[in-house]
Design a protein around this motif. Structure first.
Motif, PDB file in Angstrom:
ATOM      1  N   SER A   1      10.021  -8.744 -11.590  1.00 31.31           N
ATOM      2  CA  SER A   1      10.103  -8.372 -13.000  1.00 31.31           C
ATOM      3  C   SER A   1       9.319  -7.094 -13.293  1.00 31.31           C
ATOM      4  O   SER A   1       9.308  -6.612 -14.426  1.00 31.31           O
ATOM      5  CB  SER A   1       9.578  -9.504 -13.884  1.00 31.31           C
ATOM      6  N   GLY A   2       8.653  -6.554 -12.278  1.00 30.75           N
ATOM      7  CA  GLY A   2       7.889  -5.331 -12.451  1.00 30.75           C
ATOM      8  C   GLY A   2       6.522  -5.525 -13.058  1.00 30.75           C
ATOM      9  O   GLY A   2       5.847  -4.558 -13.419  1.00 30.75           O
ATOM     10  N   GLN A   3       6.053  -6.770 -13.146  1.00 29.80           N
ATOM     11  CA  GLN A   3       4.747  -7.049 -13.746  1.00 29.80           C
ATOM     12  C   GLN A   3       3.600  -6.906 -12.753  1.00 29.80           C
ATOM     13  O   GLN A   3       2.442  -6.795 -13.153  1.00 29.80           O
ATOM     14  CB  GLN A   3       4.740  -8.464 -14.322  1.00 29.80           C
ATOM     15  N   ALA A   4       3.904  -6.941 -11.470  1.00 31.60           N
ATOM     16  CA  ALA A   4       2.853  -6.859 -10.444  1.00 31.60           C
ATOM     17  C   ALA A   4       3.455  -6.267  -9.177  1.00 31.60           C
ATOM     18  O   ALA A   4       4.677  -6.203  -9.017  1.00 31.60           O
ATOM     19  CB  ALA A   4       2.266  -8.241 -10.166  1.00 31.60           C
ATOM     20  N   ARG A   5       2.593  -5.826  -8.279  1.00 31.75           N
ATOM     21  CA  ARG A   5       3.018  -5.329  -6.974  1.00 31.75           C
ATOM     22  C   ARG A   5       2.537  -6.327  -5.917  1.00 31.75           C
ATOM     23  O   ARG A   5       1.335  -6.571  -5.794  1.00 31.75           O
ATOM     24  CB  ARG A   5       2.400  -3.958  -6.699  1.00 31.75           C
ATOM     25  N   VAL A   6       3.462  -6.902  -5.168  1.00 29.26           N
ATOM     26  CA  VAL A   6       3.123  -7.822  -4.086  1.00 29.26           C
ATOM     27  C   VAL A   6       3.087  -7.054  -2.778  1.00 29.26           C
ATOM     28  O   VAL A   6       4.036  -6.330  -2.448  1.00 29.26           O
ATOM     29  CB  VAL A   6       4.144  -8.981  -3.998  1.00 29.26           C
ATOM     30  N   ILE A   7       1.994  -7.200  -2.043  1.00 26.88           N
ATOM     31  CA  ILE A   7       1.838  -6.520  -0.757  1.00 26.88           C
ATOM     32  C   ILE A   7       1.542  -7.552   0.324  1.00 26.88           C
ATOM     33  O   ILE A   7       0.467  -8.156   0.334  1.00 26.88           O
ATOM     34  CB  ILE A   7       0.694  -5.487  -0.799  1.00 26.88           C
ATOM     35  N   PRO A   8       2.471  -7.776   1.246  1.00 26.02           N
ATOM     36  CA  PRO A   8       2.191  -8.675   2.371  1.00 26.02           C
ATOM     37  C   PRO A   8       1.241  -7.992   3.362  1.00 26.02           C
ATOM     38  O   PRO A   8       1.443  -6.833   3.716  1.00 26.02           O
ATOM     39  CB  PRO A   8       3.575  -8.905   3.007  1.00 26.02           C
ATOM     40  N   ILE A   9       0.216  -8.711   3.766  1.00 15.80           N
ATOM     41  CA  ILE A   9      -0.717  -8.237   4.788  1.00 15.80           C
ATOM     42  C   ILE A   9      -0.530  -9.153   6.000  1.00 15.80           C
ATOM     43  O   ILE A   9      -0.875 -10.335   5.932  1.00 15.80           O
ATOM     44  CB  ILE A   9      -2.185  -8.301   4.311  1.00 15.80           C
ATOM     45  N   ILE A  10       0.014  -8.627   7.088  1.00 10.70           N
ATOM     46  CA  ILE A  10       0.291  -9.455   8.263  1.00 10.70           C
ATOM     47  C   ILE A  10      -0.981  -9.546   9.097  1.00 10.70           C
ATOM     48  O   ILE A  10      -1.407  -8.564   9.713  1.00 10.70           O
ATOM     49  CB  ILE A  10       1.435  -8.867   9.119  1.00 10.70           C
ATOM     50  N   ILE A  11      -1.612 -10.699   9.081  1.00 12.75           N
ATOM     51  CA  ILE A  11      -2.896 -10.812   9.769  1.00 12.75           C
ATOM     52  C   ILE A  11      -2.784 -11.473  11.138  1.00 12.75           C
ATOM     53  O   ILE A  11      -3.560 -11.163  12.048  1.00 12.75           O
ATOM     54  CB  ILE A  11      -3.930 -11.563   8.891  1.00 12.75           C
ATOM     55  N   ARG A  12      -1.812 -12.371  11.295  1.00  5.75           N
ATOM     56  CA  ARG A  12      -1.578 -12.987  12.604  1.00  5.75           C
ATOM     57  C   ARG A  12      -0.083 -13.064  12.863  1.00  5.75           C
ATOM     58  O   ARG A  12       0.713 -13.214  11.941  1.00  5.75           O
ATOM     59  CB  ARG A  12      -2.206 -14.389  12.662  1.00  5.75           C
ATOM     60  N   SER A  13       0.299 -12.951  14.107  1.00  9.29           N
ATOM     61  CA  SER A  13       1.713 -12.926  14.470  1.00  9.29           C
ATOM     62  C   SER A  13       2.415 -14.237  14.094  1.00  9.29           C
ATOM     63  O   SER A  13       1.939 -15.323  14.415  1.00  9.29           O
ATOM     64  CB  SER A  13       1.856 -12.681  15.980  1.00  9.29           C
TER      65      SER A  13
END
Length: 232
Positions: A95-107
């Motif tokens: 909806s454009g209210q937030a920015r989601v950023i995935p951080i890949i920490i383990r495979s």
């Protein structure tokens, strides 16, 4: 509160407690952003004793501008992280209210997850644990987050006007901060009543629904009989 703190971008950590050590390390690498007043971060360990923890998490998640997903097998296996926090995060992202950023920490096999379409960090979505120098991985993540913040700051805020805000008021009372990004102006009466005003007047001011409702609860005086119009 300083101006730098007031203007900070709110950041929410969604993570499994089994990855808490990595979250703590990432938080240290974001220290310069905190010292500069660029971000104000929140995670569930900040919940104080006696607080309704689920309500607090929901409120913080609904108000964050950036939501970091710390991706691992434990995150994907967590019913709360994957089933609840992720759902809300993706709704707000789309909806454009937030920015989601995935951080890949383990495979882990994550590409077919709801966030699989999003650009992940660190570089090339290489898991933090797979880097020979994890400090380099965290540095890359911090730089990526700073870039995202710069983009958010220059993005125009969408305005919304309406002639009937009763439904929004009801939703607001359930989730106090969710609609803080919706710019609206309203006449405020006693006993928590709202009355929408003209579209022209609404366009002339910038007032979030969250701020409007907050002022009802804070400034309404039962001894005052007149209608009070508040602009902020």
């Amino acid at each position: 509160m300083s101006n730098s703190t007031k203007n900070a971008i709110t950041l929410f950590y969604s993570y499994s407690h089994k990855d808490e050590e990595i979250r703590n390390e990432l938080d240290k690498h974001l220290s310069i952003l905190k010292r500069q007043g660029v971000i104000s971060e929140w995670y569930d360990r900040k919940i104080s004793g006696g607080t309704e923890w689920e309500s607090e998490i929901d409120q913080q998640l609904q108000s964050a501008s950036i939501i970091l997903l710390l991706i691992s097998s434990d995150f994907l296996a967590s019913d709360y992280c994957y089933g609840k926090e992720l759902k809300i995060a993706m709704e707000r992202h789309e909806s454009g209210q937030a920015r989601v950023i995935p951080i890949i920490i383990r495979s882990v096999d994550w590409n077919q997850a709801p966030f699989g379409k999003l650009q992940a960090l660190p570089k090339d979505a290489k898991p933090v644990k797979s880097w020979n120098d994890v400090d380099e991985a965290f540095t890359n993540i911090a730089q990526g987050i700073r870039t995202a913040i710069d983009e958010i700051k220059v993005r125009p805020v969408a305005k919304e006007t309406t002639t009937d805000i009763s439904a929004l008021v009801k939703k607001f009372k359930l989730r106090p901060k969710k609609y803080a990004g919706t710019e609206i102006i309203a006449d405020i009466k006693l006993k928590d009543k709202l009355e929408a005003i003209s579209t022209h007047e609404a366009d002339s001011f910038n007032l979030s629904l969250g701020d409007a409702i907050f002022r009802i609860f804070t400034f309404t005086n039962p001894d005052i009989k007149n209608i009070e119009k508040i602009y902020a």
